[in-house]
Motif scaffolding. Structure first.
Motif, PDB file in Angstrom:
ATOM      1  N   ILE A  20       0.865  -1.181   0.000  1.00 53.69           N
ATOM      2  CA  ILE A  20       0.000   0.000   0.000  1.00 53.69           C
ATOM      3  C   ILE A  20       0.897   1.226   0.000  1.00 53.69           C
ATOM      4  O   ILE A  20       1.859   1.295   0.763  1.00 53.69           O
ATOM      5  CB  ILE A  20      -0.888   0.032   1.261  1.00 53.69           C
ATOM      6  N   GLY A  21       0.580   2.188  -0.843  1.00 55.26           N
ATOM      7  CA  GLY A  21       1.345   3.419  -0.852  1.00 55.26           C
ATOM      8  C   GLY A  21       0.586   4.532  -1.529  1.00 55.26           C
ATOM      9  O   GLY A  21      -0.201   4.288  -2.458  1.00 55.26           O
ATOM     10  N   TYR A  22       0.810   5.754  -1.063  1.00 54.11           N
ATOM     11  CA  TYR A  22       0.191   6.938  -1.655  1.00 54.11           C
ATOM     12  C   TYR A  22       1.188   8.083  -1.618  1.00 54.11           C
ATOM     13  O   TYR A  22       1.984   8.194  -0.686  1.00 54.11           O
ATOM     14  CB  TYR A  22      -1.069   7.360  -0.891  1.00 54.11           C
ATOM     15  N   PHE A  23       1.098   8.930  -2.636  1.00 55.83           N
ATOM     16  CA  PHE A  23       1.867  10.170  -2.674  1.00 55.83           C
ATOM     17  C   PHE A  23       0.881  11.298  -2.421  1.00 55.83           C
ATOM     18  O   PHE A  23      -0.036  11.518  -3.212  1.00 55.83           O
ATOM     19  CB  PHE A  23       2.549  10.345  -4.038  1.00 55.83           C
ATOM     20  N   VAL A  24       1.046  11.983  -1.303  1.00 56.34           N
ATOM     21  CA  VAL A  24       0.128  13.059  -0.921  1.00 56.34           C
ATOM     22  C   VAL A  24       0.753  14.393  -1.311  1.00 56.34           C
ATOM     23  O   VAL A  24       1.860  14.720  -0.884  1.00 56.34           O
ATOM     24  CB  VAL A  24      -0.164  13.026   0.595  1.00 56.34           C
ATOM     25  N   THR A  25       0.039  15.143  -2.124  1.00 62.09           N
ATOM     26  CA  THR A  25       0.500  16.446  -2.566  1.00 62.09           C
ATOM     27  C   THR A  25      -0.650  17.426  -2.452  1.00 62.09           C
ATOM     28  O   THR A  25      -1.752  17.066  -2.048  1.00 62.09           O
ATOM     29  CB  THR A  25       1.076  16.377  -3.998  1.00 62.09           C
ATOM     30  N   GLY A  26      -0.410  18.660  -2.806  1.00 61.89           N
ATOM     31  CA  GLY A  26      -1.451  19.675  -2.686  1.00 61.89           C
ATOM     32  C   GLY A  26      -1.336  20.737  -3.749  1.00 61.89           C
ATOM     33  O   GLY A  26      -0.387  20.757  -4.531  1.00 61.89           O
TER      34      GLY A  26
ATOM     35  N   ARG B  78       1.468  -2.424   9.141  1.00 66.50           N
ATOM     36  CA  ARG B  78       2.789  -1.853   9.440  1.00 66.50           C
ATOM     37  C   ARG B  78       3.047  -0.705   8.466  1.00 66.50           C
ATOM     38  O   ARG B  78       3.235  -0.931   7.277  1.00 66.50           O
ATOM     39  CB  ARG B  78       3.869  -2.926   9.324  1.00 66.50           C
ATOM     40  N   VAL B  79       3.026   0.526   8.980  1.00 65.86           N
ATOM     41  CA  VAL B  79       3.083   1.702   8.108  1.00 65.86           C
ATOM     42  C   VAL B  79       4.265   2.606   8.457  1.00 65.86           C
ATOM     43  O   VAL B  79       4.568   2.833   9.618  1.00 65.86           O
ATOM     44  CB  VAL B  79       1.746   2.485   8.138  1.00 65.86           C
ATOM     45  N   ALA B  80       4.914   3.084   7.396  1.00 63.62           N
ATOM     46  CA  ALA B  80       6.001   4.058   7.506  1.00 63.62           C
ATOM     47  C   ALA B  80       5.591   5.293   6.717  1.00 63.62           C
ATOM     48  O   ALA B  80       4.670   5.240   5.898  1.00 63.62           O
ATOM     49  CB  ALA B  80       7.298   3.482   6.955  1.00 63.62           C
ATOM     50  N   ALA B  81       6.265   6.385   6.952  1.00 66.80           N
ATOM     51  CA  ALA B  81       5.970   7.617   6.226  1.00 66.80           C
ATOM     52  C   ALA B  81       7.265   8.280   5.799  1.00 66.80           C
ATOM     53  O   ALA B  81       8.291   8.151   6.462  1.00 66.80           O
ATOM     54  CB  ALA B  81       5.150   8.575   7.093  1.00 66.80           C
ATOM     55  N   MET B  82       7.176   8.972   4.672  1.00 67.26           N
ATOM     56  CA  MET B  82       8.322   9.730   4.163  1.00 67.26           C
ATOM     57  C   MET B  82       7.881  11.143   3.826  1.00 67.26           C
ATOM     58  O   MET B  82       6.765  11.354   3.364  1.00 67.26           O
ATOM     59  CB  MET B  82       8.866   9.110   2.878  1.00 67.26           C
ATOM     60  N   LYS B  83       8.747  12.066   4.052  1.00 68.18           N
ATOM     61  CA  LYS B  83       8.662  13.410   3.473  1.00 68.18           C
ATOM     62  C   LYS B  83      10.050  13.609   2.883  1.00 68.18           C
ATOM     63  O   LYS B  83      10.958  14.110   3.543  1.00 68.18           O
ATOM     64  CB  LYS B  83       8.316  14.474   4.502  1.00 68.18           C
ATOM     65  N   PRO B  84      10.227  13.142   1.631  1.00 65.80           N
ATOM     66  CA  PRO B  84      11.571  13.082   1.057  1.00 65.80           C
ATOM     67  C   PRO B  84      12.299  14.427   1.010  1.00 65.80           C
ATOM     68  O   PRO B  84      13.516  14.472   1.140  1.00 65.80           O
ATOM     69  CB  PRO B  84      11.339  12.554  -0.354  1.00 65.80           C
ATOM     70  N   VAL B  85      11.528  15.503   0.842  1.00 67.59           N
ATOM     71  CA  VAL B  85      12.117  16.842   0.814  1.00 67.59           C
ATOM     72  C   VAL B  85      11.321  17.701   1.785  1.00 67.59           C
ATOM     73  O   VAL B  85      10.106  17.845   1.648  1.00 67.59           O
ATOM     74  CB  VAL B  85      12.061  17.456  -0.600  1.00 67.59           C
TER      75      VAL B  85
ATOM     76  N   VAL C 166      12.581   2.012   2.591  1.00 65.44           N
ATOM     77  CA  VAL C 166      11.453   2.217   3.502  1.00 65.44           C
ATOM     78  C   VAL C 166      10.354   1.206   3.187  1.00 65.44           C
ATOM     79  O   VAL C 166       9.792   0.570   4.081  1.00 65.44           O
ATOM     80  CB  VAL C 166      10.921   3.666   3.409  1.00 65.44           C
ATOM     81  N   ALA C 167      10.049   1.030   1.910  1.00 62.97           N
ATOM     82  CA  ALA C 167       8.991   0.109   1.482  1.00 62.97           C
ATOM     83  C   ALA C 167       9.321  -1.335   1.856  1.00 62.97           C
ATOM     84  O   ALA C 167       8.420  -2.132   2.123  1.00 62.97           O
ATOM     85  CB  ALA C 167       8.755   0.236  -0.019  1.00 62.97           C
ATOM     86  N   ALA C 168      10.596  -1.664   1.892  1.00 63.70           N
ATOM     87  CA  ALA C 168      10.993  -3.020   2.276  1.00 63.70           C
ATOM     88  C   ALA C 168      10.763  -3.285   3.763  1.00 63.70           C
ATOM     89  O   ALA C 168      10.651  -4.431   4.179  1.00 63.70           O
ATOM     90  CB  ALA C 168      12.464  -3.256   1.929  1.00 63.70           C
ATOM     91  N   ALA C 169      10.665  -2.218   4.548  1.00 68.01           N
ATOM     92  CA  ALA C 169      10.508  -2.362   6.001  1.00 68.01           C
ATOM     93  C   ALA C 169       9.055  -2.305   6.461  1.00 68.01           C
ATOM     94  O   ALA C 169       8.774  -2.566   7.629  1.00 68.01           O
ATOM     95  CB  ALA C 169      11.302  -1.264   6.704  1.00 68.01           C
ATOM     96  N   ALA C 170       8.126  -1.944   5.559  1.00 67.28           N
ATOM     97  CA  ALA C 170       6.736  -1.731   5.960  1.00 67.28           C
ATOM     98  C   ALA C 170       5.771  -2.337   4.954  1.00 67.28           C
ATOM     99  O   ALA C 170       6.149  -2.656   3.831  1.00 67.28           O
ATOM    100  CB  ALA C 170       6.476  -0.231   6.104  1.00 67.28           C
ATOM    101  N   ASP C 171       4.527  -2.476   5.377  1.00 66.35           N
ATOM    102  CA  ASP C 171       3.476  -2.949   4.478  1.00 66.35           C
ATOM    103  C   ASP C 171       2.802  -1.795   3.746  1.00 66.35           C
ATOM    104  O   ASP C 171       2.132  -1.997   2.741  1.00 66.35           O
ATOM    105  CB  ASP C 171       2.417  -3.730   5.265  1.00 66.35           C
ATOM    106  N   ALA C 172       2.948  -0.586   4.283  1.00 64.65           N
ATOM    107  CA  ALA C 172       2.360   0.610   3.668  1.00 64.65           C
ATOM    108  C   ALA C 172       3.326   1.778   3.853  1.00 64.65           C
ATOM    109  O   ALA C 172       4.013   1.870   4.881  1.00 64.65           O
ATOM    110  CB  ALA C 172       1.018   0.944   4.307  1.00 64.65           C
ATOM    111  N   VAL C 173       3.378   2.650   2.845  1.00 61.60           N
ATOM    112  CA  VAL C 173       4.213   3.851   2.931  1.00 61.60           C
ATOM    113  C   VAL C 173       3.403   5.035   2.414  1.00 61.60           C
ATOM    114  O   VAL C 173       2.889   5.005   1.288  1.00 61.60           O
ATOM    115  CB  VAL C 173       5.515   3.734   2.107  1.00 61.60           C
TER     116      VAL C 173
END
Length: 155
Positions: free
Chosen positions: A5-11, A35-42, A108-115
């Motif tokens: 599971i993954g989503y890119f949240v933008t605005g 199991r969820v992780a989050a990123m804010k790459p920048v 990150v994706a390898a460590a979680a079920d959702a990002v």
């Protein structure tokens, strides 16, 4: 194994609610036992606290995850100046490279079920002279969640 599971949240612009939506998604997934992780790459705009650089959005996301990871992995570009990312990066002598972000995302994706990946600024914010956040979203290959302000013309 990689995240299923993954989503890119933008605005549409900055301060539109990307972090609120991202944190809500992370929280809901965690509550569902995923199991969820989050990123804010920048992230542009950081303050020094207790000997470490912090960004409010990054800290809010980190507080919601149930798969905590090092900030240099979840936010490979933590820029100090609260300016457009390509300008803040240039001022710090940093080149934002999508390839590096993709490498971090894979880890990150390898460590979680959702990002959940939160963008920076609006959807077409420049990351360099030739790439922007829309390019990042496309290369991540994630569905895009567009956060839009409730005002005239936003349908």
């Amino acid at each position: 194994m990689s995240a299923s599971i993954g989503y890119f949240v933008t605005g549409t612009d900055t301060e539109i609610g990307k972090t609120l939506v991202s944190c809500t998604l992370v929280h809901a997934l965690a509550q569902a036992g995923i199991r969820v992780a989050a990123m804010k790459p920048v992230a542009a705009g950081a303050e020094l606290r207790d000997g470490a650089w912090h960004n409010e959005d990054v800290d809010l996301l980190a507080a919601e995850v149930n798969v905590p990871l090092p900030v240099d992995l979840t936010t490979p570009y933590l820029l100090r100046d609260a300016a457009a990312p390509h300008i803040a990066a240039e001022q710090e002598g940093v080149r934002i490279e999508i390839a590096h972000i993709l490498d971090c995302y894979k880890r990150v994706a390898a460590a979680a079920d959702a990002v959940i990946v939160e963008g920076v600024g609006g959807f077409r914010v420049p990351l360099s002279a030739s790439e922007d956040t829309a390019d990042l979203a496309q290369q991540l290959g994630l569905p895009v969640v567009l956060v839009v302000g409730m005002r005239l013309g936003c349908l």
